[in-house]
Structures are given as structure tokens and as C-alpha cells.
Design a protein around this motif. Structure first.
Motif, mmCIF file in Angstrom:
data_model
loop_
_atom_site.group_PDB
_atom_site.id
_atom_site.type_symbol
_atom_site.label_atom_id
_atom_site.label_comp_id
_atom_site.label_asym_id
_atom_site.label_seq_id
_atom_site.Cartn_x
_atom_site.Cartn_y
_atom_site.Cartn_z
ATOM 1 N N PRO A 162 4.449 -18.742 -45.200
ATOM 2 C CA PRO A 162 3.699 -18.998 -46.271
ATOM 3 C C PRO A 162 4.210 -18.143 -47.522
ATOM 4 O O PRO A 162 3.758 -18.553 -48.588
ATOM 5 C CB PRO A 162 2.303 -18.461 -45.719
ATOM 6 C CG PRO A 162 2.601 -17.499 -44.693
ATOM 7 C CD PRO A 162 3.880 -17.839 -44.134
ATOM 8 N N THR A 163 5.134 -17.160 -47.579
ATOM 9 C CA THR A 163 5.435 -16.322 -48.445
ATOM 10 C C THR A 163 7.014 -16.614 -48.942
ATOM 11 O O THR A 163 7.482 -15.924 -49.752
ATOM 12 C CB THR A 163 5.049 -15.167 -48.345
ATOM 13 O OG1 THR A 163 5.941 -14.569 -47.121
ATOM 14 C CG2 THR A 163 3.817 -14.708 -48.039
ATOM 15 N N THR A 164 7.593 -17.737 -48.181
ATOM 16 C CA THR A 164 8.960 -17.933 -48.480
ATOM 17 C C THR A 164 9.098 -18.359 -50.049
ATOM 18 O O THR A 164 8.373 -19.263 -50.642
ATOM 19 C CB THR A 164 9.364 -18.851 -47.755
ATOM 20 O OG1 THR A 164 9.324 -18.445 -46.306
ATOM 21 C CG2 THR A 164 11.072 -19.259 -47.847
ATOM 22 N N ALA A 165 10.229 -17.644 -50.720
ATOM 23 C CA ALA A 165 10.634 -18.100 -52.063
ATOM 24 C C ALA A 165 9.728 -17.647 -53.283
ATOM 25 O O ALA A 165 9.696 -18.197 -54.081
ATOM 26 C CB ALA A 165 10.827 -19.667 -52.001
ATOM 27 N N LEU A 166 8.466 -16.830 -52.454
ATOM 28 C CA LEU A 166 7.681 -16.450 -53.883
ATOM 29 C C LEU A 166 8.102 -14.779 -54.075
ATOM 30 O O LEU A 166 8.710 -14.076 -53.134
ATOM 31 C CB LEU A 166 6.221 -16.389 -53.255
ATOM 32 C CG LEU A 166 5.580 -17.757 -52.627
ATOM 33 C CD1 LEU A 166 4.389 -17.667 -52.288
ATOM 34 C CD2 LEU A 166 5.557 -18.691 -53.984
ATOM 35 N N VAL B 58 7.430 -10.977 -54.855
ATOM 36 C CA VAL B 58 6.765 -10.077 -53.924
ATOM 37 C C VAL B 58 5.479 -9.802 -54.474
ATOM 38 O O VAL B 58 4.360 -9.742 -53.543
ATOM 39 C CB VAL B 58 7.586 -8.744 -53.998
ATOM 40 C CG1 VAL B 58 8.805 -8.841 -53.178
ATOM 41 C CG2 VAL B 58 7.690 -8.204 -55.378
ATOM 42 N N THR B 59 5.053 -9.850 -55.681
ATOM 43 C CA THR B 59 3.567 -9.796 -56.167
ATOM 44 C C THR B 59 2.838 -11.236 -55.560
ATOM 45 O O THR B 59 1.610 -10.720 -55.252
ATOM 46 C CB THR B 59 3.634 -9.850 -57.864
ATOM 47 O OG1 THR B 59 4.431 -8.848 -58.239
ATOM 48 C CG2 THR B 59 2.104 -9.638 -58.071
ATOM 49 N N ILE B 60 3.295 -12.233 -55.757
ATOM 50 C CA ILE B 60 2.758 -13.648 -55.033
ATOM 51 C C ILE B 60 2.549 -13.090 -53.812
ATOM 52 O O ILE B 60 1.632 -13.931 -53.012
ATOM 53 C CB ILE B 60 3.336 -14.593 -55.512
ATOM 54 C CG1 ILE B 60 3.403 -14.752 -57.177
ATOM 55 C CG2 ILE B 60 2.399 -15.870 -55.149
ATOM 56 C CD1 ILE B 60 1.945 -14.860 -57.843
ATOM 57 N N GLN B 61 3.542 -12.726 -52.844
ATOM 58 C CA GLN B 61 3.621 -12.403 -51.517
ATOM 59 C C GLN B 61 2.332 -11.750 -51.192
ATOM 60 O O GLN B 61 1.543 -12.025 -50.199
ATOM 61 C CB GLN B 61 4.894 -11.809 -51.013
ATOM 62 C CG GLN B 61 6.177 -12.845 -50.961
ATOM 63 C CD GLN B 61 7.154 -12.260 -50.300
ATOM 64 O OE1 GLN B 61 7.023 -11.444 -49.447
ATOM 65 N NE2 GLN B 61 8.412 -12.470 -50.640
ATOM 66 N N ALA B 62 2.396 -10.620 -51.701
ATOM 67 C CA ALA B 62 1.167 -9.973 -51.474
ATOM 68 C C ALA B 62 -0.087 -10.559 -51.659
ATOM 69 O O ALA B 62 -1.070 -10.173 -50.969
ATOM 70 C CB ALA B 62 1.275 -8.559 -52.303
ATOM 71 N N GLN B 63 -0.335 -11.421 -52.862
ATOM 72 C CA GLN B 63 -1.650 -12.019 -53.053
ATOM 73 C C GLN B 63 -1.938 -12.777 -52.075
ATOM 74 O O GLN B 63 -3.132 -13.022 -51.560
ATOM 75 C CB GLN B 63 -1.647 -12.479 -54.320
ATOM 76 C CG GLN B 63 -1.498 -11.682 -55.507
ATOM 77 C CD GLN B 63 -1.348 -12.232 -57.038
ATOM 78 O OE1 GLN B 63 -1.041 -13.582 -57.134
ATOM 79 N NE2 GLN B 63 -1.216 -11.490 -58.151
ATOM 80 N N MET C 31 -5.135 -14.573 -47.181
ATOM 81 C CA MET C 31 -5.240 -15.103 -45.857
ATOM 82 C C MET C 31 -6.180 -14.020 -45.136
ATOM 83 O O MET C 31 -7.088 -14.413 -44.294
ATOM 84 C CB MET C 31 -3.773 -15.072 -45.298
ATOM 85 C CG MET C 31 -2.942 -16.389 -45.916
ATOM 86 S SD MET C 31 -1.461 -16.505 -45.100
ATOM 87 C CE MET C 31 -1.687 -16.634 -43.574
ATOM 88 N N LYS C 32 -5.902 -12.695 -45.088
ATOM 89 C CA LYS C 32 -6.713 -11.801 -44.390
ATOM 90 C C LYS C 32 -8.393 -12.034 -45.100
ATOM 91 O O LYS C 32 -9.123 -11.820 -43.960
ATOM 92 C CB LYS C 32 -6.329 -10.173 -45.016
ATOM 93 C CG LYS C 32 -5.017 -9.913 -44.022
ATOM 94 C CD LYS C 32 -4.816 -8.439 -44.099
ATOM 95 C CE LYS C 32 -4.749 -7.708 -45.594
ATOM 96 N NZ LYS C 32 -4.486 -6.295 -45.531
ATOM 97 N N ASP C 33 -8.411 -12.094 -46.297
ATOM 98 C CA ASP C 33 -9.716 -12.156 -46.651
ATOM 99 C C ASP C 33 -10.424 -13.486 -46.303
ATOM 100 O O ASP C 33 -11.492 -13.551 -45.870
ATOM 101 C CB ASP C 33 -9.794 -12.272 -48.390
ATOM 102 C CG ASP C 33 -10.873 -12.211 -49.119
ATOM 103 O OD1 ASP C 33 -11.816 -11.361 -48.294
ATOM 104 O OD2 ASP C 33 -11.187 -12.985 -49.922
ATOM 105 N N ALA D 46 3.211 -7.148 -40.352
ATOM 106 C CA ALA D 46 2.662 -5.563 -40.267
ATOM 107 C C ALA D 46 1.276 -5.536 -40.466
ATOM 108 O O ALA D 46 0.364 -4.908 -39.755
ATOM 109 C CB ALA D 46 3.552 -4.711 -40.805
ATOM 110 N N ASP D 47 0.780 -6.077 -41.683
ATOM 111 C CA ASP D 47 -0.672 -5.785 -42.219
ATOM 112 C C ASP D 47 -1.673 -6.989 -41.730
ATOM 113 O O ASP D 47 -2.680 -6.767 -42.227
ATOM 114 C CB ASP D 47 -0.540 -5.671 -43.519
ATOM 115 C CG ASP D 47 -1.788 -4.855 -44.297
ATOM 116 O OD1 ASP D 47 -2.103 -3.939 -43.627
ATOM 117 O OD2 ASP D 47 -2.048 -5.385 -45.398
ATOM 118 N N VAL D 48 -0.990 -7.941 -41.282
ATOM 119 C CA VAL D 48 -1.949 -9.211 -41.059
ATOM 120 C C VAL D 48 -2.216 -9.431 -39.576
ATOM 121 O O VAL D 48 -3.566 -9.820 -39.332
ATOM 122 C CB VAL D 48 -1.438 -10.601 -41.511
ATOM 123 C CG1 VAL D 48 -2.116 -11.684 -41.346
ATOM 124 C CG2 VAL D 48 -0.833 -10.242 -43.109
#
Length: 336
Positions: free
Chosen positions: A181-185, A187-192, A197-199, A219-221
């Protein structure tokens, strides 16, 4: 915990003009209700095909040749297409790798969001419009009423990804499959996106399967991680097991390729030498053997079973056999 999804000994092949490509070779995994798991590995490892098999979205030359896919104790591999249509988008949502090729360019974002609500939930157009606007707000898209009337090319990359997430969640599925889901985004958008998704997982109590080649992303999800290679699962365990006590040389290689921003060093990242196996002619033994620096004779001829390191932590590597030579996990960057 109650099981939501169980994949048992799944085999998927593609029949081409040059022969049978055995893309998935005996994958077994499970997912509890409300849990998030990650599936990691290089491109060509079989991650996406495992999930496309689960969703029954294989191309015409693809076929599940063996195994079961149990979703809420119902075997999806045996369902007719009409029955699967009731599950896709309704009970199982999927975020595909590239939103620009997954979103239909001739329909507005609003039309694409409303379609599953009208089809699966039997909503009126007015109710579907209001629900779609609510979902766009939920995923953080500004001016949602205006955005409903726009086309995919009018959205930025990050907004298209958010729109895809909204589309996959609009029917409140029990399971969300997120394929890179974060490919080609950036790093800021990746983190968002990952934070979103966690939220959402906590807000609507759904289960998540996150597919990626990047261990750092899961790691964080994710509660648990499955490491795939050559169409098989080579290691599985909880996040702590995989990151701090890995048992497979392929996992060591993946961990060595993650930069550590906390270390003040200027060494190059160490890649995994070689290329993934040709699944037209899968190796008889361990699929990672040709690239592994610890290969034993048995690795070339016999496929290793899943050795249990501790409860819930398994590794398909002959080095875990009681009679094998003792090898320390080599995950330090730059070491040989």
C-alpha cells in the motif's frame, strides 16, 4: 482467539506456453479476528499470488491446484463465482499495488465508491453518496463532496492511495488485504498511510494482511510476520521473533538490507547475492539454497520441514535441525 482466515497447503500454478509455473507451493497461514499479519519477501516470492488466490482473482491461466482457503470456515476455493462476488468488497476488501491502474479512469471517484454500497448493501444513491463522503473524510481527504466528482487523474498519488483505502473499507469488511500500500509514495505519505491503517483497524475492528517487501513497514503494524521465498513460507513468528531472534538465512538477509538511522556508520548495505529461483523448474531442496552462504548437502536435495524454535515461531531451514552445525544469526550490516 477466533480464526477468521486459514490457508492450508495452498498450491497455485500458471499454465503458460513454456510450461507450468508453480507460483505458490504449499503455503499455510492463519489470521485471527482483529489481528494484523505481514507477508514479506522479494518480488516473485508468491506473496501477491497467495492473496489473489484467496480472493479468486487469478488470470485465466492461473489455477488453485491443491489446498483450502477457509474464511469464516467457508472454503473460498470451492465457491462459485457468483458466491465470491458477494464476498469481494463486502466481507474482504483489497488495496491493490498501483491505485492508478486499479481505479477506473472513466468513472469519478464518487461513482466507484458508491458502486459497492449500492450492490452489496442495497443503499439508495443518496445514502450511498453520504456514506462515500463519510469514508473520504475518514481517510483524510479534504473537501470530500468536491472530490467525489473528480476523476482518478485529478488526485495526487497519496490521495489516490487514500481513495483506494476508502473504497476497500466502504462496506466495512471483516478483512482488509493491503498489497504494497505504500509503494512509490514518499516517506511522509507512507507514514500517514500506515498510521491511517492502524487507526482504522482499531476503529472498525477489522483484520489486516499487509503484503510488502520491506520488513521496516510491517514492524509497527503487524502482530505476526510470515516470510515468503520461492512460493513457500520460510519463516513465521511474532514481530519480536522475526526482528530479534530470526532463524532463517533469508530473513537475516532481509534484515541486513534495512538501514539503521540510529547508527553513525557509513558502510554500504549488504544485498542478498543472486536471484530468486525459476518456478518453472522449482528446486528439489530448499529454494534459498543457491543463494545461501550456509548451504548443506541436504539443502540441495530435500526441502526442509518447519522447525519450531519456540511456540509460534517456525523456520524451514536445515540449520535448525538438532544435528546441523551451529550458526549464529548474521544480521549485522556489512558483516560477511
Amino acid at each position: 482467539m477466533e480464526k477468521l482466515l486459514e490457508i492450508k497447503n495452498l498450491h497455485t500454478s500458471f499454465y503458460t506456453h513454456v510450461g507450468e509455473v508453480k507460483a505458490v507451493r504449499g503455503v499455510s497461514l492463519d489470521l485471527d479476528k482483529g489481528e494484523a499479519i505481514g507477508i514479506v519477501g522479494e518480488s516473485g516470492s508468491g506473496k501477491s499470488i497467495t492473496m489473489m488466490s484467496t480472493m479468486r482473482l487469478l488470470t485465466d491461466n492461473g489455477k488453485i491446484t491443491e489446498g483450502q482457503v477457509l474464511f469464516n470456515e467457508k472454503d473460498l476455493s470451492k465457491l462459485r463465482e457468483k458466491e465470491m462476488e458477494k464476498i469481494r468488497g463486502n466481507e474482504i476488501g483489497m488495496i491493490f499495488q498501483d491505485p492508478m491502474t486499479s481505479l477506473n479512469p472513466v468513472f469519478t471517484i464518487g461513482e466507484q465508491l458508491m458502486e459497492p454500497l449500492i450492490k452489496h448493501k442495497k443503499m439508495s444513491k443518496t445514502d450511498a453518496f453520504n456514506k462515500a463522503v463519510e469514508m473520504l473524510k475518514l481517510v483524510g481527504i479534504p473537501s470530500p463532496e468536491k472530490r467525489m466528482k473528480q476523476y482518478p487523474h485529478e488526485f495526487s498519488g497519496g490521495m489516490r492511495q487514500r481513495a483506494m483505502i476508502a473504497m476497500s473499507l466502504v462496506c466495512a469488511p471483516k478483512l482488509l488485504i493491503a498489497d504494497e500500500p505504500t509503494t512509490a509514495l514518499d516517506v511522509t505519505i507512507q507514514a500517514q498511510i500506515l498510521e491511517l491503517m492502524k487507526d482504522l483497524k482499531s476503529k472498525i475492528d477489522m483484520s489486516i494482511i499487509l503484503i510488502t517487501h520491506d520488513l521496516g513497514v510491517v514492524a509497527d503494524v503487524c502482530n505476526r510476520i510470515y516470510v515468503m521465498y520461492g512460493g513457500t513460507i520460510v519463516e513465521s513468528g511474532n514481530s519480536r521473533d522475526i526482528f530479534y531472534n530470526p532463524k532463517h538465512p533469508y530473513t537475516w538477509g532481509l534484515l541486513r538490507s534495512i538501514p539503521n538511522p540510529k547508527e553513525d556508520i557509513k558502510e554500504r548495505l549488504k544485498p542478498i547475492e543472486g536471484t530468486p529461483p525459476d518456478l518453472l523448474k522449482p528446486p528439489a531442496g530448499c529454494p534459498f539454497a543457491p543463494r545461501c552462504e550456509y548451504t548443506l548437502k541436504i539443502c540441495l536435495t530435500e526441502r526442509p520441514p518447519q522447525f519450531e524454535a519456540n511456540k509460534g515461531h517456525c523456520s524451514a531451514c536445515w540449520l535448525n535441525h538438532p544435528d546441523a552445525p551451529k550458526v549464529e544469526a548474521n544480521i549485522e550490516r556489512g558483516n560477511s
